[in-house]
Every structure is written in structure tokens, then in C-alpha cells.
Write a protein that holds these residues in place. Sequence first.
Motif, PDB file in Angstrom:
ATOM      1  N   ALA A  42      83.973  52.538 -86.782  1.00 37.54           N
ATOM      2  CA  ALA A  42      84.703  52.927 -87.994  1.00 37.54           C
ATOM      3  C   ALA A  42      86.207  53.036 -87.730  1.00 37.54           C
ATOM      4  O   ALA A  42      87.000  53.057 -88.667  1.00 37.54           O
ATOM      5  CB  ALA A  42      84.164  54.265 -88.501  1.00 37.54           C
ATOM      6  N   GLY A  43      86.581  53.121 -86.473  1.00 36.92           N
ATOM      7  CA  GLY A  43      87.991  53.258 -86.127  1.00 36.92           C
ATOM      8  C   GLY A  43      88.530  54.662 -86.353  1.00 36.92           C
ATOM      9  O   GLY A  43      89.735  54.857 -86.417  1.00 36.92           O
ATOM     10  N   SER A  44      87.634  55.631 -86.450  1.00 39.14           N
ATOM     11  CA  SER A  44      88.070  56.990 -86.743  1.00 39.14           C
ATOM     12  C   SER A  44      88.542  57.765 -85.510  1.00 39.14           C
ATOM     13  O   SER A  44      89.213  58.771 -85.650  1.00 39.14           O
ATOM     14  CB  SER A  44      86.960  57.763 -87.454  1.00 39.14           C
ATOM     15  N   LEU A  45      88.190  57.293 -84.325  1.00 45.03           N
ATOM     16  CA  LEU A  45      88.649  57.920 -83.084  1.00 45.03           C
ATOM     17  C   LEU A  45      89.094  56.841 -82.098  1.00 45.03           C
ATOM     18  O   LEU A  45      88.571  55.724 -82.123  1.00 45.03           O
ATOM     19  CB  LEU A  45      87.526  58.755 -82.446  1.00 45.03           C
ATOM     20  N   PRO A  46      90.047  57.180 -81.225  1.00 43.31           N
ATOM     21  CA  PRO A  46      90.546  56.192 -80.255  1.00 43.31           C
ATOM     22  C   PRO A  46      89.573  55.992 -79.091  1.00 43.31           C
ATOM     23  O   PRO A  46      89.765  56.496 -77.988  1.00 43.31           O
ATOM     24  CB  PRO A  46      91.874  56.809 -79.797  1.00 43.31           C
ATOM     25  N   ILE A  47      88.507  55.280 -79.378  1.00 42.21           N
ATOM     26  CA  ILE A  47      87.488  54.963 -78.377  1.00 42.21           C
ATOM     27  C   ILE A  47      87.547  53.462 -78.164  1.00 42.21           C
ATOM     28  O   ILE A  47      87.511  52.686 -79.123  1.00 42.21           O
ATOM     29  CB  ILE A  47      86.092  55.404 -78.856  1.00 42.21           C
ATOM     30  N   ARG A  48      87.642  53.049 -76.916  1.00 39.41           N
ATOM     31  CA  ARG A  48      87.796  51.621 -76.603  1.00 39.41           C
ATOM     32  C   ARG A  48      86.537  51.093 -75.930  1.00 39.41           C
ATOM     33  O   ARG A  48      85.745  51.831 -75.388  1.00 39.41           O
ATOM     34  CB  ARG A  48      88.989  51.443 -75.667  1.00 39.41           C
ATOM     35  N   ARG A  49      86.435  49.769 -75.928  1.00 40.63           N
ATOM     36  CA  ARG A  49      85.319  49.103 -75.262  1.00 40.63           C
ATOM     37  C   ARG A  49      85.870  48.031 -74.340  1.00 40.63           C
ATOM     38  O   ARG A  49      86.727  47.248 -74.730  1.00 40.63           O
ATOM     39  CB  ARG A  49      84.393  48.459 -76.289  1.00 40.63           C
ATOM     40  N   LYS A  50      85.377  48.026 -73.123  1.00 41.06           N
ATOM     41  CA  LYS A  50      85.788  47.004 -72.160  1.00 41.06           C
ATOM     42  C   LYS A  50      84.532  46.368 -71.592  1.00 41.06           C
ATOM     43  O   LYS A  50      83.639  47.071 -71.119  1.00 41.06           O
ATOM     44  CB  LYS A  50      86.621  47.631 -71.044  1.00 41.06           C
ATOM     45  N   PRO A  51      84.443  45.037 -71.634  1.00 44.29           N
ATOM     46  CA  PRO A  51      83.266  44.351 -71.084  1.00 44.29           C
ATOM     47  C   PRO A  51      83.051  44.751 -69.622  1.00 44.29           C
ATOM     48  O   PRO A  51      83.988  44.836 -68.841  1.00 44.29           O
ATOM     49  CB  PRO A  51      83.621  42.868 -71.206  1.00 44.29           C
ATOM     50  N   GLY A  52      81.807  45.029 -69.302  1.00 50.01           N
ATOM     51  CA  GLY A  52      81.468  45.419 -67.945  1.00 50.01           C
ATOM     52  C   GLY A  52      81.569  46.919 -67.704  1.00 50.01           C
ATOM     53  O   GLY A  52      81.006  47.431 -66.754  1.00 50.01           O
ATOM     54  N   ILE A  53      82.308  47.613 -68.546  1.00 52.08           N
ATOM     55  CA  ILE A  53      82.452  49.063 -68.404  1.00 52.08           C
ATOM     56  C   ILE A  53      81.760  49.772 -69.554  1.00 52.08           C
ATOM     57  O   ILE A  53      81.101  50.778 -69.373  1.00 52.08           O
ATOM     58  CB  ILE A  53      83.939  49.469 -68.361  1.00 52.08           C
ATOM     59  N   GLY A  54      81.903  49.257 -70.734  1.00 53.67           N
ATOM     60  CA  GLY A  54      81.363  49.910 -71.914  1.00 53.67           C
ATOM     61  C   GLY A  54      82.452  50.690 -72.622  1.00 53.67           C
ATOM     62  O   GLY A  54      83.621  50.316 -72.588  1.00 53.67           O
ATOM     63  N   LEU A  55      82.071  51.797 -73.230  1.00 49.38           N
ATOM     64  CA  LEU A  55      83.035  52.596 -73.975  1.00 49.38           C
ATOM     65  C   LEU A  55      83.792  53.530 -73.038  1.00 49.38           C
ATOM     66  O   LEU A  55      83.251  54.025 -72.057  1.00 49.38           O
ATOM     67  CB  LEU A  55      82.331  53.429 -75.044  1.00 49.38           C
ATOM     68  N   TYR A  56      85.055  53.762 -73.388  1.00 46.90           N
ATOM     69  CA  TYR A  56      85.844  54.743 -72.663  1.00 46.90           C
ATOM     70  C   TYR A  56      86.877  55.327 -73.611  1.00 46.90           C
ATOM     71  O   TYR A  56      87.183  54.756 -74.661  1.00 46.90           O
ATOM     72  CB  TYR A  56      86.501  54.145 -71.417  1.00 46.90           C
ATOM     73  N   ALA A  57      87.369  56.489 -73.271  1.00 51.34           N
ATOM     74  CA  ALA A  57      88.378  57.170 -74.081  1.00 51.34           C
ATOM     75  C   ALA A  57      89.156  58.114 -73.179  1.00 51.34           C
ATOM     76  O   ALA A  57      88.779  58.360 -72.029  1.00 51.34           O
ATOM     77  CB  ALA A  57      87.713  57.948 -75.212  1.00 51.34           C
ATOM     78  N   PHE A  58      90.234  58.641 -73.739  1.00 48.81           N
ATOM     79  CA  PHE A  58      91.045  59.622 -73.034  1.00 48.81           C
ATOM     80  C   PHE A  58      90.992  60.942 -73.796  1.00 48.81           C
ATOM     81  O   PHE A  58      91.158  60.968 -75.011  1.00 48.81           O
ATOM     82  CB  PHE A  58      92.487  59.130 -72.889  1.00 48.81           C
ATOM     83  N   ARG A  59      90.737  62.018 -73.065  1.00 51.98           N
ATOM     84  CA  ARG A  59      90.628  63.342 -73.687  1.00 51.98           C
ATOM     85  C   ARG A  59      91.848  63.661 -74.551  1.00 51.98           C
ATOM     86  O   ARG A  59      91.712  64.151 -75.667  1.00 51.98           O
ATOM     87  CB  ARG A  59      90.485  64.427 -72.613  1.00 51.98           C
ATOM     88  N   SER A  60      93.037  63.406 -74.025  1.00 52.63           N
ATOM     89  CA  SER A  60      94.271  63.738 -74.746  1.00 52.63           C
ATOM     90  C   SER A  60      94.358  62.991 -76.073  1.00 52.63           C
ATOM     91  O   SER A  60      94.783  63.558 -77.080  1.00 52.63           O
ATOM     92  CB  SER A  60      95.494  63.443 -73.876  1.00 52.63           C
ATOM     93  N   GLU A  61      93.944  61.725 -76.094  1.00 53.94           N
ATOM     94  CA  GLU A  61      93.979  60.956 -77.342  1.00 53.94           C
ATOM     95  C   GLU A  61      92.930  61.446 -78.333  1.00 53.94           C
ATOM     96  O   GLU A  61      93.190  61.512 -79.536  1.00 53.94           O
ATOM     97  CB  GLU A  61      93.768  59.465 -77.054  1.00 53.94           C
ATOM     98  N   LEU A  62      91.744  61.788 -77.830  1.00 53.18           N
ATOM     99  CA  LEU A  62      90.705  62.317 -78.718  1.00 53.18           C
ATOM    100  C   LEU A  62      91.146  63.633 -79.344  1.00 53.18           C
ATOM    101  O   LEU A  62      90.979  63.844 -80.554  1.00 53.18           O
ATOM    102  CB  LEU A  62      89.392  62.503 -77.957  1.00 53.18           C
ATOM    103  N   LEU A  63      91.718  64.519 -78.538  1.00 51.65           N
ATOM    104  CA  LEU A  63      92.186  65.804 -79.069  1.00 51.65           C
ATOM    105  C   LEU A  63      93.279  65.616 -80.116  1.00 51.65           C
ATOM    106  O   LEU A  63      93.269  66.271 -81.155  1.00 51.65           O
ATOM    107  CB  LEU A  63      92.685  66.702 -77.928  1.00 51.65           C
ATOM    108  N   ALA A  64      94.208  64.708 -79.853  1.00 51.49           N
ATOM    109  CA  ALA A  64      95.277  64.443 -80.820  1.00 51.49           C
ATOM    110  C   ALA A  64      94.703  63.881 -82.120  1.00 51.49           C
ATOM    111  O   ALA A  64      95.111  64.276 -83.210  1.00 51.49           O
ATOM    112  CB  ALA A  64      96.294  63.473 -80.224  1.00 51.49           C
ATOM    113  N   ALA A  65      93.739  62.986 -82.003  1.00 48.96           N
ATOM    114  CA  ALA A  65      93.123  62.399 -83.207  1.00 48.96           C
ATOM    115  C   ALA A  65      92.345  63.446 -83.994  1.00 48.96           C
ATOM    116  O   ALA A  65      92.374  63.462 -85.223  1.00 48.96           O
ATOM    117  CB  ALA A  65      92.206  61.248 -82.820  1.00 48.96           C
ATOM    118  N   LEU A  66      91.658  64.333 -83.294  1.00 48.92           N
ATOM    119  CA  LEU A  66      90.889  65.370 -83.977  1.00 48.92           C
ATOM    120  C   LEU A  66      91.783  66.382 -84.684  1.00 48.92           C
ATOM    121  O   LEU A  66      91.375  66.988 -85.673  1.00 48.92           O
ATOM    122  CB  LEU A  66      89.972  66.084 -82.987  1.00 48.92           C
ATOM    123  N   LYS A  67      93.003  66.553 -84.210  1.00 50.78           N
ATOM    124  CA  LYS A  67      93.949  67.478 -84.842  1.00 50.78           C
ATOM    125  C   LYS A  67      94.637  66.864 -86.053  1.00 50.78           C
ATOM    126  O   LYS A  67      95.167  67.590 -86.883  1.00 50.78           O
ATOM    127  CB  LYS A  67      94.999  67.932 -83.834  1.00 50.78           C
TER     128      LYS A  67
END
Length: 80
Positions: A42-67
Motif C-alpha cells: 500500500a506504500g503506507s510505511l517505508p518498507i523495502r524489498r531487495k531480491p535475495g534478502i526480502g523485506l527490510y526497514a529502518f526503525r527511525s524511518e518507521l517511527l517517523a512515518a508512524l508519527k
Amino acid sequence: MTAISLMPDTAIANDYLEGSAAIAAFLGPTWNERKVYHAREAGSLPIRRKPGIGLYAFRSELLAALKAPDTLNSLPSSRS
């Protein structure tokens, strides 16, 4: 020429979440892996996908997005 890092390697490592389970655990008890995938699609949170790794995110970006007030309306419902 040396690349300049804005954050020390240890800070980046502490900020990094790898995998939908780790992201869901960070977001709290109402989150599961399915909701993490839905939020990414949905693009509602800064969660990325990288082939071979899967999903990843950064705590600081998630917290900023949630605020951010505009993020709250686009998050998946807790019924998922």
C-alpha cells in the motif's frame, strides 16, 4: 575518495530490521507478517524489498512515518 557515512556502522546496524517478522515485532503486538506485506504494497510505511534478502526497514524511518498524521489513515486495519 572515501564515502562519507552520516551514521556510524553500529548505529545503522541497530536501526536496521531485516525480514517481515522483525518488522512486525518492532511495530507491536497488533502487527503480523501479513500486515507488514500489506503496508509495503500500500506504500503506507517505508518498507523495502531487495531480491535475495526480502523485506527490510529502518526503525527511525518507521517511527517517523508512524508519527506523520497522514500515515495514520493509510495503515492496514488491525483486523488483518
